[in-house]
Design a protein around this motif. Structure first.
Motif, PDB file in Angstrom:
ATOM      1  N   HIS A  58      -6.073  13.861  33.377  1.00 39.18           N
ATOM      2  CA  HIS A  58      -7.662  14.116  33.530  1.00 39.18           C
ATOM      3  C   HIS A  58      -8.028  12.622  34.611  1.00 39.18           C
ATOM      4  N   VAL A  59      -7.109  11.618  34.597  1.00 37.04           N
ATOM      5  CA  VAL A  59      -7.308  10.726  35.528  1.00 37.04           C
ATOM      6  C   VAL A  59      -6.929  10.967  36.776  1.00 37.04           C
ATOM      7  N   GLN A  61      -7.289  14.083  38.004  1.00 40.09           N
ATOM      8  CA  GLN A  61      -8.534  14.951  38.295  1.00 40.09           C
ATOM      9  C   GLN A  61      -9.482  14.164  38.829  1.00 40.09           C
ATOM     10  N   TYR A  62      -9.937  13.213  38.114  1.00 39.11           N
ATOM     11  CA  TYR A  62     -11.061  12.010  38.594  1.00 39.11           C
ATOM     12  C   TYR A  62     -10.723  11.526  39.935  1.00 39.11           C
ATOM     13  N   TYR A  63      -9.465  10.950  40.174  1.00 42.46           N
ATOM     14  CA  TYR A  63      -9.193  10.354  41.440  1.00 42.46           C
ATOM     15  C   TYR A  63      -9.307  11.747  42.659  1.00 42.46           C
ATOM     16  N   THR A  65     -11.687  13.930  42.700  1.00 43.13           N
ATOM     17  CA  THR A  65     -13.003  14.151  42.765  1.00 43.13           C
ATOM     18  C   THR A  65     -13.745  13.180  43.728  1.00 43.13           C
ATOM     19  N   THR A  66     -13.206  11.897  43.809  1.00 40.07           N
ATOM     20  CA  THR A  66     -13.767  10.713  44.247  1.00 40.07           C
ATOM     21  C   THR A  66     -13.271  10.463  45.761  1.00 40.07           C
TER      22      THR A  66
END
Length: 68
Positions: A58-59, A61-63, A65-66
């Motif tokens: 999930h981390v 995936q966050y990276y 998206t940014t």
């Protein structure tokens, strides 16, 4: 005898109809929404000397998206 006049105006009638329509649309859509629960990953043991940051899925995936 006093006669009561109706306070029902065109604006309140359309407002009520719009509210009923929105509720009907939400009711029709919500049963189709199904929550998919992903199986949780087994817990990893905690580090003995602190830290504890792991680059999990999930981390990552966050990276993604940014990114610009």
């Amino acid at each position: 005898m006093s006669s009561k006049t109706s306070n029902l105006s065109r604006r309140s009638l359309f407002s009520g109809a719009a509210t009923v329509g929105a509720v009907a649309a939400a009711t029709a859509v919500l049963p189709g929404v199904v929550s998919h629960v992903a199986p949780s990953a087994p817990a990893t043991p905690k580090p003995t000397r602190g830290g504890g940051y792991t680059l999990s899925e999930h981390v990552q995936q966050y990276y993604k998206t940014t990114r610009v």
